[in-house]
Design an enzyme around this catalytic site. Structure first.
Site, PDB file in Angstrom:
ATOM      1  CB  SER A 117      -0.919   0.025   1.224  1.00 58.59           C
ATOM      2  OG  SER A 117      -1.824  -1.051   1.207  1.00 58.59           O
ATOM      3  CG  ASN A 119      -2.043   4.246   2.162  1.00 52.18           C
ATOM      4  OD1 ASN A 119      -1.972   3.173   1.559  1.00 52.18           O
ATOM      5  ND2 ASN A 119      -2.224   4.301   3.467  1.00 52.18           N
ATOM      6  CB  THR A 128      -7.564  -7.928   9.809  1.00 51.61           C
ATOM      7  OG1 THR A 128      -6.359  -8.549  10.271  1.00 51.61           O
ATOM      8  CG2 THR A 128      -7.792  -8.279   8.345  1.00 51.61           C
ATOM      9  CG  HIS A 442       0.996 -11.434   7.851  1.00 53.36           C
ATOM     10  ND1 HIS A 442       0.258 -12.377   8.559  1.00 53.36           N
ATOM     11  CD2 HIS A 442       0.203 -10.347   7.766  1.00 53.36           C
ATOM     12  CE1 HIS A 442      -0.919 -11.875   8.879  1.00 53.36           C
ATOM     13  NE2 HIS A 442      -0.978 -10.647   8.410  1.00 53.36           N
TER      14      HIS A 442
END
Length: 517
Positions: A117, A119, A128, A442
């Site tokens: 990602s 951002n 999560t 992960h």
């Protein structure tokens, strides 16, 4: 936030995910007056900076935030916007981008589902929130203060160890799993609720922790801290064997800037942190090596033999694709059973149940078993001196193989997940599904920590890179063990140790080479 880049600060942080935010928070708390600049290659999604996208109430704004996290090839569908379609038809989660190529070499398994990602908040804006503690061989044995560091990571992430207490059927799920798995386990390895980085507001709504929670009021109120979105750090400046600053590209307004600093913390992610070090000419033998994912097996069941229970009034995760009021249960890793189990009560079946009415929320249970990887130096991400990626950084190539030991572990995980499913209810589907390598998100080990500089690690016990004074690394990439549980809590704990070391050195004004043991 600002667009006027400083000429000099005390500490530069590269990356605004949970570990970069942890450095900013601990330094703000422990070293007042320290000038901190944090550079993030991606855009600001919403206020406060680093907010989890699940906390964005407006559907359109949340969709836009996810799309803006997906780098230069966004795939989340939005009206009148061009959408990237992966030619290999890989499954890509909203808010992430996959590697366009280089993720698999001939004859190898590769990491086809590896994703990132880009951002403010990093993957912390999309995760999560699961924060289990590592156990047995997952733990970093040479850190005597690990438990206290994990306690502080709990604090920074806002972890609740039983966020859905009293949820429908959660007691049934845990009782059945506990009766099957608890005998012979140590007290801290028995079945229990999954600790989650979440808190409930006074109005009952849940707030999911992103980097905004990790930054906290201490960082936001710090006049000496500045966050720069859309600022890509191209390299760390190294002079006379120590970090001296960074070269930053302003992706919003153009141009490059040199920012001098006494300390630099690279907290990009497990693929981009070693990339930044490679681009900087910092190339210890273990850089990019010992890369590991968690092989993952999933299954689903419908609970059987239940007494009536009130239907949940709301989805406590706001707009979750996964978890309903039943919450999440945890079957911890053990050395004897080297898997980490997440057991999630869903709002609906993942596949149609022919001839049945819509099941009550919480009665459909998804199971995910994460395996500890067989660590190998040859599992690695390499970078090119000639070719560049879409951001103009050294192009990565992943070398990754599931060993015979890994495949035996995966087969054991299949049997264990069916064992768990059989005590809960009726199978949904015929057999557990093994997800593509990289699907766990992960990734670890590519800038791993070591007790000594023996060529098998990139950094020491405080996360300072061997041989480069003042240069630190952070993130899941630092974890040196074959960890099977969700790694964020552990990586934040390791970041706390590094941030404390920097704060002590700044406070004492000790030489950069005098690290904290």
């Amino acid at each position: 936030m600002a667009r006027t880049f400083p000429n000099e600060v005390d500490v530069v942080i590269v990356g605004s995910g949970p570990t970069g935010a942890a450095y900013a928070r601990v330094l703000s708390e422990r070293s007042p007056g320290t000038r901190i600049a944090l550079f993030e290659a991606g855009p600001l999604l919403a206020e406060p900076p680093g907010v989890h996208v699940k906390n964005i109430d407006d559907d359109g704004a949340r969709l836009e935030a996810q799309r803006r996290s997906e780098g230069l090839r966004p795939h989340t569908t939005r009206a009148e916007a061009r959408t990237y379609a992966d030619p290999m038809k890989r499954v890509v989660r909203s808010g992430t981008q996959v590697l366009p190529d280089g993720y698999q070499q001939p004859g190898e398994d590769g990491l086809p589902a590896a994703a990132m990602s880009t951002n403010v908040g990093g993957m912390g804006a999309h995760w999560t929130g699961a924060c289990p503690r590592p156990g047995e061989s997952e733990r970093v044995a040479f850190l005597p203060d690990l438990e206290e560091l994990l306690d502080d990571a709990d604090r920074l992430l806002g972890v609740d160890r039983n966020p859905f207490a009293g949820a429908p059927y959660s007691d049934v799920v845990r009782a059945r799993l506990g009766a099957e798995f608890d005998p012979g386990r140590a007290a801290d390895r028995t079945v229990r609720p999954m600790p989650l980085a979440v808190h409930r507001r006074e109005d009952g709504a849940l707030v999911w922790s992103g980097s905004d929670i990790v930054f906290g009021d201490a960082t936001r109120a710090n006049p000496d801290f500045t966050l720069f979105p859309e600022a890509l750090v191209r390299r760390v400046i190294v002079e006379d064997g120590r970090a001296a600053g960074v070269v930053v590209e302003d992706r919003a307004e153009g141009g490059e800037h040199e920012v001098r600093a006494r300390f630099v913390v690279v907290a990009a992610d497990a693929l981009r942190t070693p990339q930044v070090l490679f681009a900087s000419g910092v190339r210890p033998p273990a850089l990019g090596r010992y890369l590991n994912d968690q092989p993952q097996v999933v299954f689903a069941v419908r609970l059987r033999d239940l007494s009536p229970s009130p239907v949940a009034e709301q989805d406590p995760r706001g707009r979750s694709e996964i978890v309903g009021e039943g919450g999440v249960s945890w079957v911890p890793y053990t050395d004897a059973e080297p898997f980490h189990g997440q057991v999630m009560q869903l709002d609906a079946s993942p596949i149609p149940l022919v001839g049945d009415d819509e099941p009550e929320p919480g009665t459909i249970v998804g199971l995910g078993w994460f395996c500890a990887k067989d660590l190998r130096a040859d599992d690695r991400v390499e970078f090119s001196d000639e070719e560049t990626d879409e951001f103009g950084m050294p192009k990565p190539a992943v070398h990754y193989v599931l060993t015979n030991r890994d495949r035996r572990t995966i087969e054991r995980a299949r049997a264990e997940i069916k064992r768990a499913a059989s005590v809960l209810g009726e199978f949904i589907g015929d057999e557990p599904l093994e997800l593509s390598p990289g699907a766990s998100l992960h990734y670890q080990g590519s800038a791993r920590m070591g007790e000594t500089d023996d060529g098998t690690s990139v950094c020491g016990p405080t996360s300072e890179v061997w041989g480069v004074d003042g240069l630190y690394v952070a993130g899941n990439c630092v974890i040196p063990t074959p960890i099977a549980c969700n790694p964020t809590l552990t990586s934040v704990a390791l970041a706390v140790r590094g941030a404390r070391a920097i704060a002590e050195r700044i406070g004492a004004r000790v030489p950069a080479s005098a690290d904290v043991a």
